[in-house]
Design a protein around this motif. Structure first.
Motif, PDB file in Angstrom:
ATOM      1  N   ASP A   1       0.846  -1.192   0.000  1.00 36.37           N
ATOM      2  CA  ASP A   1       0.000   0.000   0.000  1.00 36.37           C
ATOM      3  C   ASP A   1       0.886   1.249   0.000  1.00 36.37           C
ATOM      4  O   ASP A   1       1.572   1.535   0.990  1.00 36.37           O
ATOM      5  N   VAL A   2       0.864   2.006  -1.083  1.00 36.29           N
ATOM      6  CA  VAL A   2       1.726   3.193  -1.167  1.00 36.29           C
ATOM      7  C   VAL A   2       1.230   4.315  -0.264  1.00 36.29           C
ATOM      8  O   VAL A   2       1.959   5.275  -0.012  1.00 36.29           O
ATOM      9  N   LEU A   3      -0.002   4.211   0.234  1.00 33.71           N
ATOM     10  CA  LEU A   3      -0.518   5.190   1.194  1.00 33.71           C
ATOM     11  C   LEU A   3      -0.166   4.803   2.632  1.00 33.71           C
ATOM     12  O   LEU A   3      -0.441   5.576   3.557  1.00 33.71           O
ATOM     13  N   GLY A   4       0.418   3.628   2.795  1.00 31.67           N
ATOM     14  CA  GLY A   4       0.713   3.131   4.127  1.00 31.67           C
ATOM     15  C   GLY A   4       2.150   3.364   4.547  1.00 31.67           C
ATOM     16  O   GLY A   4       2.809   4.315   4.108  1.00 31.67           O
ATOM     17  N   SER A   5       2.648   2.463   5.393  1.00 33.83           N
ATOM     18  CA  SER A   5       3.999   2.588   5.942  1.00 33.83           C
ATOM     19  C   SER A   5       4.822   1.357   5.618  1.00 33.83           C
ATOM     20  O   SER A   5       4.290   0.280   5.366  1.00 33.83           O
ATOM     21  N   LYS A   6       6.125   1.545   5.649  1.00 33.67           N
ATOM     22  CA  LYS A   6       7.067   0.452   5.449  1.00 33.67           C
ATOM     23  C   LYS A   6       8.146   0.570   6.513  1.00 33.67           C
ATOM     24  O   LYS A   6       8.828   1.588   6.612  1.00 33.67           O
ATOM     25  N   LYS A   7       8.271  -0.463   7.327  1.00 25.89           N
ATOM     26  CA  LYS A   7       9.246  -0.472   8.420  1.00 25.89           C
ATOM     27  C   LYS A   7       9.082   0.747   9.331  1.00 25.89           C
ATOM     28  O   LYS A   7      10.050   1.374   9.742  1.00 25.89           O
ATOM     29  N   GLY A   8       7.829   1.101   9.593  1.00 29.57           N
ATOM     30  CA  GLY A   8       7.533   2.191  10.512  1.00 29.57           C
ATOM     31  C   GLY A   8       7.609   3.578   9.927  1.00 29.57           C
ATOM     32  O   GLY A   8       7.344   4.563  10.621  1.00 29.57           O
ATOM     33  N   GLU A   9       7.935   3.703   8.648  1.00 29.09           N
ATOM     34  CA  GLU A   9       8.029   5.001   7.986  1.00 29.09           C
ATOM     35  C   GLU A   9       7.020   5.067   6.845  1.00 29.09           C
ATOM     36  O   GLU A   9       6.800   4.086   6.142  1.00 29.09           O
ATOM     37  N   PRO A  10       6.370   6.236   6.630  1.00 34.67           N
ATOM     38  CA  PRO A  10       5.424   6.357   5.517  1.00 34.67           C
ATOM     39  C   PRO A  10       6.115   6.067   4.177  1.00 34.67           C
ATOM     40  O   PRO A  10       7.265   6.469   3.978  1.00 34.67           O
ATOM     41  N   VAL A  11       5.416   5.364   3.306  1.00 34.99           N
ATOM     42  CA  VAL A  11       5.965   5.122   1.970  1.00 34.99           C
ATOM     43  C   VAL A  11       6.128   6.447   1.225  1.00 34.99           C
ATOM     44  O   VAL A  11       7.116   6.664   0.520  1.00 34.99           O
ATOM     45  N   ILE A  12       5.160   7.342   1.390  1.00 34.55           N
ATOM     46  CA  ILE A  12       5.214   8.659   0.735  1.00 34.55           C
ATOM     47  C   ILE A  12       5.318   9.742   1.800  1.00 34.55           C
ATOM     48  O   ILE A  12       4.469   9.832   2.686  1.00 34.55           O
ATOM     49  N   THR A  13       6.359  10.529   1.709  1.00 36.27           N
ATOM     50  CA  THR A  13       6.544  11.672   2.609  1.00 36.27           C
ATOM     51  C   THR A  13       6.660  12.938   1.769  1.00 36.27           C
ATOM     52  O   THR A  13       7.453  12.995   0.828  1.00 36.27           O
ATOM     53  N   VAL A  14       5.855  13.934   2.111  1.00 37.24           N
ATOM     54  CA  VAL A  14       5.840  15.194   1.371  1.00 37.24           C
ATOM     55  C   VAL A  14       6.268  16.322   2.297  1.00 37.24           C
ATOM     56  O   VAL A  14       5.796  16.413   3.431  1.00 37.24           O
ATOM     57  N   SER A  15       7.145  17.171   1.813  1.00 38.46           N
ATOM     58  CA  SER A  15       7.521  18.372   2.552  1.00 38.46           C
ATOM     59  C   SER A  15       7.354  19.577   1.630  1.00 38.46           C
ATOM     60  O   SER A  15       7.477  19.468   0.412  1.00 38.46           O
ATOM     61  N   GLY A  16       7.039  20.727   2.224  1.00 38.80           N
ATOM     62  CA  GLY A  16       6.824  21.934   1.434  1.00 38.80           C
ATOM     63  C   GLY A  16       5.391  22.131   1.012  1.00 38.80           C
ATOM     64  O   GLY A  16       5.070  23.080   0.292  1.00 38.80           O
ATOM     65  N   ALA A  17       4.504  21.245   1.441  1.00 36.13           N
ATOM     66  CA  ALA A  17       3.084  21.374   1.114  1.00 36.13           C
ATOM     67  C   ALA A  17       2.276  20.604   2.146  1.00 36.13           C
ATOM     68  O   ALA A  17       2.744  19.609   2.715  1.00 36.13           O
ATOM     69  N   GLU A  18       1.052  21.061   2.387  1.00 35.27           N
ATOM     70  CA  GLU A  18       0.169  20.386   3.327  1.00 35.27           C
ATOM     71  C   GLU A  18      -0.354  19.102   2.706  1.00 35.27           C
ATOM     72  O   GLU A  18      -0.721  19.065   1.524  1.00 35.27           O
ATOM     73  N   THR A  19      -0.395  18.044   3.489  1.00 36.09           N
ATOM     74  CA  THR A  19      -0.919  16.770   2.995  1.00 36.09           C
ATOM     75  C   THR A  19      -2.214  16.409   3.712  1.00 36.09           C
ATOM     76  O   THR A  19      -2.536  16.943   4.770  1.00 36.09           O
ATOM     77  N   ARG A  20      -2.958  15.489   3.134  1.00 39.16           N
ATOM     78  CA  ARG A  20      -4.237  15.057   3.657  1.00 39.16           C
ATOM     79  C   ARG A  20      -4.084  13.728   4.392  1.00 39.16           C
ATOM     80  O   ARG A  20      -3.214  12.926   4.068  1.00 39.16           O
ATOM     81  N   LYS A  21      -4.969  13.473   5.324  1.00 39.91           N
ATOM     82  CA  LYS A  21      -5.081  12.154   5.913  1.00 39.91           C
ATOM     83  C   LYS A  21      -5.966  11.324   5.002  1.00 39.91           C
ATOM     84  O   LYS A  21      -7.085  11.713   4.668  1.00 39.91           O
ATOM     85  N   THR A  22      -5.464  10.198   4.543  1.00 40.93           N
ATOM     86  CA  THR A  22      -6.186   9.397   3.557  1.00 40.93           C
ATOM     87  C   THR A  22      -6.808   8.162   4.184  1.00 40.93           C
ATOM     88  O   THR A  22      -6.392   7.708   5.253  1.00 40.93           O
ATOM     89  N   SER A  23      -7.802   7.631   3.502  1.00 41.27           N
ATOM     90  CA  SER A  23      -8.385   6.345   3.878  1.00 41.27           C
ATOM     91  C   SER A  23      -8.300   5.427   2.662  1.00 41.27           C
ATOM     92  O   SER A  23      -7.989   5.859   1.557  1.00 41.27           O
ATOM     93  N   GLY A  24      -8.592   4.155   2.875  1.00 36.77           N
ATOM     94  CA  GLY A  24      -8.475   3.221   1.766  1.00 36.77           C
ATOM     95  C   GLY A  24      -7.018   2.888   1.486  1.00 36.77           C
ATOM     96  O   GLY A  24      -6.106   3.312   2.203  1.00 36.77           O
ATOM     97  N   GLU A  25      -6.799   2.108   0.435  1.00 35.88           N
ATOM     98  CA  GLU A  25      -5.448   1.680   0.081  1.00 35.88           C
ATOM     99  C   GLU A  25      -5.227   1.790  -1.424  1.00 35.88           C
ATOM    100  O   GLU A  25      -6.160   1.612  -2.214  1.00 35.88           O
ATOM    101  N   LEU A  26      -4.009   2.104  -1.792  1.00 32.57           N
ATOM    102  CA  LEU A  26      -3.559   2.061  -3.187  1.00 32.57           C
ATOM    103  C   LEU A  26      -2.406   1.067  -3.243  1.00 32.57           C
ATOM    104  O   LEU A  26      -1.287   1.371  -2.823  1.00 32.57           O
ATOM    105  N   ARG A  27      -2.672  -0.134  -3.735  1.00 34.96           N
ATOM    106  CA  ARG A  27      -1.689  -1.204  -3.674  1.00 34.96           C
ATOM    107  C   ARG A  27      -0.992  -1.428  -5.012  1.00 34.96           C
ATOM    108  O   ARG A  27      -1.627  -1.707  -6.024  1.00 34.96           O
ATOM    109  N   MET A  28       0.337  -1.275  -4.988  1.00 35.31           N
ATOM    110  CA  MET A  28       1.117  -1.700  -6.143  1.00 35.31           C
ATOM    111  C   MET A  28       1.276  -3.218  -6.071  1.00 35.31           C
ATOM    112  O   MET A  28       1.214  -3.817  -4.990  1.00 35.31           O
TER     113      MET A  28
END
Length: 262
Positions: free
Chosen positions: A42-69
């Motif tokens: 799930d690219v919206l989830g975490s891997k080894k305790g860290e978010p798969v996607i981290t954004v800086s310089g812009a506000e991000t949303r709290k998401t629900s559901g999953e996007l699975r590669m």
């Protein structure tokens, strides 16, 4: 006792080498690999305790559901694949026979394969970031995106990475999620301009997606026919050609619009 004819003697003489050739074909290694459904992430989830996607310089949303590669798992490049393995693979829906050089285009050296796959993944992640920010009209000078999924190689997660970034930054544009709370799986390469390309192994990836709870599968439009061959019951296919098209399709799915179909 009837005399043995010249034809019979010839057939008898040929039978031994033919049998030997058939036996050799059964046991000789062949230039194929056997593949099966691999892991999903799930690219919206975490891997080894860290978010798969981290954004800086812009506000991000709290998401629900999953996007699975999705991925496939193939036999080791040095594995001996015989004719019996190939025949078995042809008749199983949970396994596929693939040319070895299609699975391992850089040869059978494990270190070289690992380097190649890692490079392809880094390239995929970079183009996914460019495609997502371009789709949203954001500048990479002001928004920095870091993707963490290092133990999966190859370029086929590009589409799902890009969708994950779009969902984190903008969602569906009206306050909701692109997923609509669903588990969405998919595959596809992506260019910096947002074009989605084919990847191979799609029938196995649809099985991995269904196994891990997906109800929708985003497939490169060019691979619709392949995706339908072993499509698990209850998994909806949505063909996509571009990132913008994938976003539009997910919005339509959530809000009752017209959703593309294979």
């Amino acid at each position: 006792m009837p005399a043995v004819t010249s034809r019979a003697r010839t057939l008898a003489a040929c039978a031994v080498p033919v049998a030997a050739l058939l036996a050799a074909a059964v046991f000789a290694p062949l230039p194929f690999s056997l593949a099966q459904p691999g892991l999903t992430a799930d690219v919206l989830g975490s891997k080894k305790g860290e978010p798969v996607i981290t954004v800086s310089g812009a506000e991000t949303r709290k998401t629900s559901g999953e996007l699975r590669m999705t991925t496939i798992a193939a036999t080791d490049p040095a594995a001996d694949i015989g004719l019996d393995d190939v025949i078995d693979g042809w008749f199983r829906t949970d396994r596929a026979v693939m040319p070895r050089d299609a699975v391992y285009p850089v040869g059978d050296n494990p270190a070289e394969i690992e380097r190649h796959n890692a490079a392809e993944m880094r390239k995929s992640q970079s183009t996914a970031v460019s495609a997502a920010l371009g789709s949203l009209g954001r500048s990479p000078d002001g928004v920095e995106v870091e993707l963490r999924l290092d133990d999966v190689g190859g370029p086929s997660a590009g589409l799902m990475f890009a969708l994950g970034i779009v969902d984190k930054l903008a969602g569906d544009g009206s306050g909701g999620d692109l997923t609509g709370g669903r588990t969405i799986a998919g595959t596809g390469t992506i260019t910096a301009g947002g074009e989605v390309g084919p990847v191979g192994g799609v029938p196995l990836k649809t099985q991995a997606a269904k196994r891990d709870g997906a109800s929708v599968f985003l497939v490169p439009a060019a691979e619709c026919a392949d995706a339908r061959t072993e499509l698990p019951k209850g998994l909806r296919l949505i063909p996509v050609k571009t990132l913008d098209g994938a976003v539009a399709a997910l919005k339509a799915l959530e809000h009752g619009g017209e959703v593309p179909a294979c």
